[in-house]
Design a protein around this motif. Structure first.
Motif, short mmCIF file in Angstrom:
data_model
loop_
_atom_site.label_atom_id
_atom_site.label_comp_id
_atom_site.label_asym_id
_atom_site.label_seq_id
_atom_site.Cartn_x
_atom_site.Cartn_y
_atom_site.Cartn_z
N ALA A 193 16.80 10.13 5.72
CA ALA A 193 17.40 10.54 4.45
C ALA A 193 16.65 9.92 3.28
O ALA A 193 16.32 10.60 2.29
N LEU A 194 16.34 8.63 3.37
CA LEU A 194 15.58 7.97 2.31
C LEU A 194 14.16 8.55 2.24
O LEU A 194 13.62 8.77 1.14
N SER A 195 13.56 8.81 3.39
CA SER A 195 12.21 9.38 3.40
C SER A 195 12.18 10.73 2.70
O SER A 195 11.23 11.05 1.98
N GLN A 196 13.23 11.52 2.90
CA GLN A 196 13.30 12.80 2.23
C GLN A 196 13.36 12.61 0.71
O GLN A 196 12.71 13.33 -0.05
N ARG A 197 14.12 11.64 0.28
CA ARG A 197 14.24 11.39 -1.16
C ARG A 197 12.95 10.84 -1.75
O ARG A 197 12.67 11.03 -2.93
N LEU A 198 12.16 10.16 -0.92
CA LEU A 198 10.89 9.61 -1.39
C LEU A 198 9.75 10.61 -1.28
O LEU A 198 8.60 10.28 -1.60
N SER A 199 10.05 11.83 -0.86
CA SER A 199 9.00 12.81 -0.57
C SER A 199 8.58 13.64 -1.77
O SER A 199 7.77 14.55 -1.63
N GLU A 200 9.13 13.36 -2.92
CA GLU A 200 8.59 13.99 -4.13
C GLU A 200 7.27 13.29 -4.47
O GLU A 200 7.22 12.07 -4.53
N PRO A 201 6.18 14.05 -4.67
CA PRO A 201 4.89 13.40 -4.93
C PRO A 201 4.95 12.44 -6.11
O PRO A 201 5.53 12.73 -7.15
N ARG A 202 4.34 11.27 -5.92
CA ARG A 202 4.23 10.26 -6.96
C ARG A 202 2.83 9.67 -6.93
O ARG A 202 2.08 9.85 -5.98
N LEU A 203 2.51 8.92 -7.97
CA LEU A 203 1.23 8.24 -8.00
C LEU A 203 1.23 7.06 -7.04
O LEU A 203 2.24 6.39 -6.85
N GLU A 204 0.07 6.82 -6.44
CA GLU A 204 -0.14 5.68 -5.55
C GLU A 204 -1.46 5.03 -5.94
O GLU A 204 -2.42 5.73 -6.27
N ARG A 205 -1.52 3.71 -5.91
CA ARG A 205 -2.73 3.01 -6.37
C ARG A 205 -3.67 2.72 -5.20
O ARG A 205 -3.27 2.28 -4.14
N PHE A 206 -4.97 2.94 -5.45
CA PHE A 206 -6.03 2.65 -4.49
C PHE A 206 -7.10 1.82 -5.19
O PHE A 206 -7.74 2.30 -6.12
N ILE A 207 -7.30 0.58 -4.74
CA ILE A 207 -8.37 -0.26 -5.26
C ILE A 207 -9.31 -0.55 -4.11
O ILE A 207 -8.89 -1.06 -3.07
N GLY A 208 -10.59 -0.22 -4.27
CA GLY A 208 -11.56 -0.49 -3.23
C GLY A 208 -12.29 -1.80 -3.48
O GLY A 208 -11.69 -2.81 -3.82
N VAL A 209 -13.61 -1.79 -3.35
CA VAL A 209 -14.41 -2.98 -3.67
C VAL A 209 -14.72 -3.02 -5.16
O VAL A 209 -15.19 -4.02 -5.67
N LYS A 216 -10.20 -10.52 -10.57
CA LYS A 216 -9.63 -9.71 -11.64
C LYS A 216 -8.11 -9.68 -11.53
O LYS A 216 -7.56 -9.69 -10.43
N SER A 217 -7.45 -9.61 -12.68
CA SER A 217 -5.99 -9.46 -12.69
C SER A 217 -5.63 -8.02 -12.41
O SER A 217 -6.22 -7.09 -12.99
N VAL A 218 -4.68 -7.82 -11.52
CA VAL A 218 -4.20 -6.47 -11.19
C VAL A 218 -3.08 -6.11 -12.17
O VAL A 218 -2.07 -6.81 -12.26
N ILE A 219 -3.27 -5.02 -12.89
CA ILE A 219 -2.27 -4.58 -13.85
C ILE A 219 -0.99 -4.23 -13.09
O ILE A 219 -1.03 -3.57 -12.06
N PRO A 220 0.18 -4.67 -13.59
CA PRO A 220 1.43 -4.27 -12.93
C PRO A 220 1.51 -2.75 -12.78
O PRO A 220 1.03 -2.00 -13.62
N SER A 221 2.10 -2.31 -11.69
CA SER A 221 2.08 -0.90 -11.32
C SER A 221 2.77 -0.02 -12.37
O SER A 221 3.67 -0.45 -13.09
N ARG A 222 2.34 1.22 -12.43
CA ARG A 222 2.86 2.18 -13.39
C ARG A 222 4.31 2.56 -13.07
O ARG A 222 4.72 2.56 -11.92
N ARG A 223 5.04 2.93 -14.12
CA ARG A 223 6.44 3.31 -13.93
C ARG A 223 6.59 4.57 -13.09
O ARG A 223 7.61 4.79 -12.47
N ASP A 224 5.56 5.45 -13.07
CA ASP A 224 5.65 6.70 -12.34
C ASP A 224 4.98 6.62 -10.97
O ASP A 224 4.55 7.62 -10.41
N SER A 225 4.92 5.41 -10.41
CA SER A 225 4.25 5.22 -9.12
C SER A 225 5.23 4.80 -8.03
O SER A 225 6.32 4.31 -8.30
N TYR A 226 4.79 4.98 -6.77
CA TYR A 226 5.56 4.44 -5.65
C TYR A 226 5.66 2.92 -5.74
O TYR A 226 6.70 2.33 -5.42
N GLU A 227 4.57 2.30 -6.19
CA GLU A 227 4.57 0.84 -6.27
C GLU A 227 5.69 0.33 -7.16
O GLU A 227 6.31 -0.69 -6.86
#
Length: 645
Positions: free
Chosen positions: A576-592, A545-556
Motif C-alpha cells: 500500500a505504501l509502495s503504491q503511494r510512493l509510485s508517483e514519479p519524483r526526483l531522486e539524487r545521483f552523485i557520482g565521482v 564537498k558539502s552536500v546540499i540538503p535534498s530538494r522538497r520535490d524529491s524522494y530524499e
C-alpha cells in the motif's frame, strides 16, 4: 544554513534571508549543542523542549509577507529564536509563551542581544494580545483544529494570520488575510506537523517542536514511511547488518549508493557483506571496479601470493573509490572469515567494470607467458594496435572514428574467444585470463563507441558487468551466491527511471532481474545532507564537498521528513505504501563528480523508487569517504600488498 536550507528551498525575500544571517542561533540552544546549531533540524533546548527547524520558520515569515514597519504577534515563542529573527525585519514583535520557564529564558536571550523591539510575554496564546492589536501579521507556532475567531479579529485590515490547522497527524499551513471588517480570505501553503496549542499558562516543563513534513502529493507520506520502516542502529556492530538477513535467501543481493564518495555507504555495505559471507554462504563479492585491480584484493582475501613486482591496484581515477579507509579492515575481515571456511565456501572479490585495458592485457600476457609462450607471442601481436593507447584508451576511441583507422575489434575478440574456450577446462588461472580478455574486448568497443554518444556505450558497459556476474555465478556452481556493490544508477532497475523510460538505457539491476527474477534483491542507499568526496571535473583532484540538503520535490526529502535518521524500508512488504510512493519524483545521483552549483540539472533525475529497488536504506546525514594515505613501497610486505601499508 541561510544558503542551503532556506534560500535553496525557494525563500527569496532578502529581508528574511538577512535576518536569519544576523541572529546567532547558537545562543538559543543548550550549552554543549553549539556544534549542531546550524543543522537542518529541530534541536533540544532547556526543559526537554526543542528549537524549530529554520526553514519552517522562514516559510511562515514568507507566507505572512512580513516587512519593515509591521507590528507582529507570535503565538508560541518557545526559545525566542523566531521572535528574535522576526525583530530584525519588522517594527515591533510581541511573542506569547504559555510556559513560564521558556518565556523567562527567551526574554533573557533577547535582552542579551539588545533587540529592544521584541517583547516576550507569559500568557495564553488563544486569547491573543488585545491591548496591542491590531497586528499586521500573526504567526501561530502550534496546531489548532479551526482558525480562532479571536486571532482573526486582532488582525488589521490587510493583515495576515499564518497558522497550522488540522488533526493530530498532519495540518495544513494556512494564510488567512483580513480583507474587511467582517471578511477574510484564506489560502493553503503546505502540509506541516506541529504540536497542539493549549490554553492557559503553566510553570512546569512541557514539550514543543515543529518540523517540516512536506511531501509532493500526500500529507501523511513521511509519517507512513516512519511507521513502516525498520529503524536501524549505528552501522558499527553486528546488529546493523542483522536487519539485512531478510535477503539472505536470495542468490544475488545488490547494494547501492547514491554517491561514490560517502563513508557510511561503504561502511554499511562492508558490515552487510561480512555477515552474508560468514553466516549465509555468499561466495562472491563483485564490485563496480576493474577486474585486474580487484584480482589483487581477491588474492589477498584467499591468502594467495601476489605476483612479483605487481603494481598497486586501483590507481586510476578516482582512487578513493576502492583505496579508502574502509577497505583494509573489510578485506582483512574477509580473509579471516575465509580461513575458517572450507575451500568451496570461501568468498572471492571480483571487479565487474571495463575501464582498465592496460591491466587486463598485462594479466593475459603474464598468464600466457607462463602457460603457453607461443600463444603469448601471438597475443602480443594481436594487441599491438592497442599498445599506443593503453595509458589513455579514450584516445583510441577518438582515433577509431577517423576514416581509414584500423579497429582492433577483430583481433581482440579472437583472443577473447580462444581464452574463453580454454576456461571451459575449469582451470582457475585460465578463467581469470578469460575474464581479462572479455574486458579488453568490451573496453575496445566501449571506447570506440563512446564518442558517438547516446545509450550504446552505457548499455555495453552494464551488459558487460551483468555478463561478468553471470560467468562468476556459473563458475561458482549451483550454490554460489553474490553480493554486488555498485552505484544506484547501476543496480536500480533502469526501467523505473529516466534512464530506461527516456534515454533507452538498461543497467545491471534490470538485467539481473530479467535473468534471475525473484532471486535478486536490489537495495538502494540514500542520504539527505552531509559531506562527500568528489571531484569537480573528470580526472580532477578529490575535494570534500558539502552536500546540499535534498530538494522538497524529491524522494530524499520524504525520507528526511519522516524523522528516522537510519532506516530500512522493504517495498515488497508494504504494497500500500509502495503504491503511494509510485508517483514519479526526483531522486539524487552523485557520482565521482559533484557540482552543487548546478545540482538540479547535474544530479537529479525522475524515478519511481518502489519499482527501482526492492528495498531502500536511508542514512540521513553522511560524511566524506577518506582515501588511504599514499604509500607505494610494498616490497618485502606481501601480506599487506593491496594497500602497501
Amino acid at each position: 544554513m541561510v544558503q542551503s536550507q532556506i534560500a535553496a528551498r525557494g525563500i527569496r525575500d532578502e529581508a528574511i534571508l538577512s535576518a536569519f544571517a544576523e541572529v546567532p542561533r547558537e545562543i538559543f540552544v543548550d550549552e554543549g549543542m553549539e556544534e549542531f546549531t546550524y543543522e537542518d533540524t529541530a534541536l533540544p533546548i532547556s526543559s526537554e523542549q526543542t528549537i524549530s527547524q529554520p526553514f519552517i520558520v522562514a516559510c511562515m515569515f514568507d507566507a505572512a509577507e512580513v516587512s519593515t514597519g509591521d507590528r507582529v504577534l507570535e503565538v508560541g515563542a518557545g526559545s525566542g529564536y523566531a521572535a528574535a529573527v522576526l525583530s530584525r525585519i519588522v517594527d515591533r514583535v510581541h511573542a506569547i509563551e504559555r510556559y513560564e520557564v521558556l518565556a523567562r529564558q527567551a526574554a533573557e536571550r533577547i535582552d542579551r542581544l539588545g533587540y529592544e523591539n521584541c517583547e516576550i510575554i507569559v500568557g495564553d496564546g488563544l486569547k491573543g494580545l488585545r491591548h496591542a492589536a491590531p497586528f499586521d501579521a500573526i504567526l501561530v507556532a502550534a496546531r489548532l483544529e479551526t482558525v480562532p475567531e479571536t486571532l482573526k479579529r486582532q488582525l488589521a485590515i490587510g493583515g495576515r494570520l499564518v497558522i497550522p490547522v488540522g488533526d493530530e497527524d498532519m495540518q495544513q499551513l494556512m494564510a488567512v488575510t483580513r480583507t474587511g471588517e467582517d471578511e477574510w480570505t484564506s489560502r493553503d501553503i503546505s502540509m506541516v506537523r506541529f504540536v497542539p496549542l493549549l490554553e492557559g499558562v503553566v510553570a512546569e516543563d512541557g514539550s514543543r517542536s515543529a518540523s517540516d513534513h512536506r511531501s509532493m502529493s500526500s500529507a501523511s507520506l513521511p509519517e507512513a514511511i516512519a511507521r513502516a520502516c525498520e529503524p536501524l542502529p549505528e552501522i558499527d556492530g553486528d546488529s546493523f547488518a542483522a536487519h539485512f538477513d531478510a535477503y539472505a535467501d536470495k542468490r544475488v543481493v545488490m547494494l547501492g549508493e547514491c554517491s561514490h564518495g560517502t563513508h557510511e555507504f561503504y561502511a554499511a555495505r562492508a558490515a552487510i557483506t561480512r555477515r552474508l559471507v560468514e553466516r549465509h554462504g555468499f561466495t562472491i563479492v563483485a564490485v563496480e571496479g576493474d577486474w585486474p585491480d580487484a584480482a589483487a584484493y581477491h588474492r589477498f582475501i584467499i591468502g594467495q601470493k601476489q605476483p612479483d613486482a605487481a603494481n598497486l591496484p586501483f590507481q586510476r581515477f578516482p582512487t578513493w573509490m576502492w583505496r579508502n579507509t574502509v577497505m583494509p579492515p573489510f578485506l582483512d575481515n574477509l580473509r579471516r572469515i575465509n580461513e575458517t571456511l572450507p575451500e568451496g565456501r570461501r568468498a572471492g572479490f571480483y571487479g565487474l567494470d571495463i575501464y582498465n585495458i592496460s591491466g587486463s592485457i598485462e594479466a593475459i600476457l603474464a598468464y600466457l607467458d607462463e602457460n603457453d609462450p607461443e600463444a603469448a607471442a601471438v597475443a602480443r601481436e594481436r594487441y599491438g594496435c592497442l599498445n599506443p593507447w593503453q595509458s589513455d584508451p579514450a584516445i583510441y576511441g577518438k582515433m577509431a572514428l577517423r576514416k581509414g583507422f584500423a579497429e582492433c575489434e577483430e583481433e581482440v575478440v579472437r583472443q577473447c574467444r580462444e581464452l574463453l574456450n580454454q576456461a571451459l577446462e575449469n582451470d582457475g588461472g585460465s578463467f581469470s585470463a578469460a575474464m581479462n580478455a572479455r574486458l579488453v574486448a568490451s573496453a575496445e568497443r566501449y571506447y570506440r563507441i563512446m564518442y558517438y554518444g547516446g545509450a550504446e556505450s552505457w548499455n555495453l558497459r552494464d551488459s558487460h558487468m551483468a555478463d561478468t556476474l553471470e560467468h562468476l555465478l556459473e563458475q561458482g556452481g549451483r550454490d554460489s551466491k553474490a553480493i554486488v556493490w555498485a552505484h544506484n544508477s547501476h543496480i536500480g532497475d533502469a526501467r523505473a527511471t529516466d534512464m530506461g523510460a527516456v534515454r533507452g538505457e538498461h543497467n545491471l539491476g534490470q538485467l539481473a532481474r530479467e535473468r534471475w527474477g525473484d532471486e535478486v534483491a536490489l537495495i538502494g542507499f540514500g542520504t539527505h545532507t552531509g559531506t562527500v568526496s568528489a571531484a569537480s571535473d573528470w580526472d580532477g583532484g578529490r575535494q570534500v564537498k558539502s552536500v546540499i540538503p535534498s530538494r522538497r520535490d524529491s524522494y530524499e526529502r520524504l525520507f528526511h521528513d519522516c524523522g528516522v535518521p537510519r532506516l530500512l524500508l522493504d517495498f515488497n512488504s508494504h504494497p500500500a505504501l509502495s503504491q503511494r510512493l509510485s508517483e514519479p519524483r526526483l531522486e539524487r545521483f552523485i557520482g565521482v563528480i559533484y557540482r552543487p552549483e548546478t545540482e538540479r540539472w547535474s544530479h537529479y533525475s525522475e524515478a519511481v523508487l518502489p519499482r527501482q529497488f526492492d528495498a531502500y536504506c536511508w542514512l540521513d546525514t553522511t560524511n566524506a569517504l577518506e582515501p588511504l594515505m599514499p604509500h607505494e613501497d610494498h616490497q618485502g610486505t606481501p601480506e599487506t600488498f593491496p594497500f602497501g601499508l
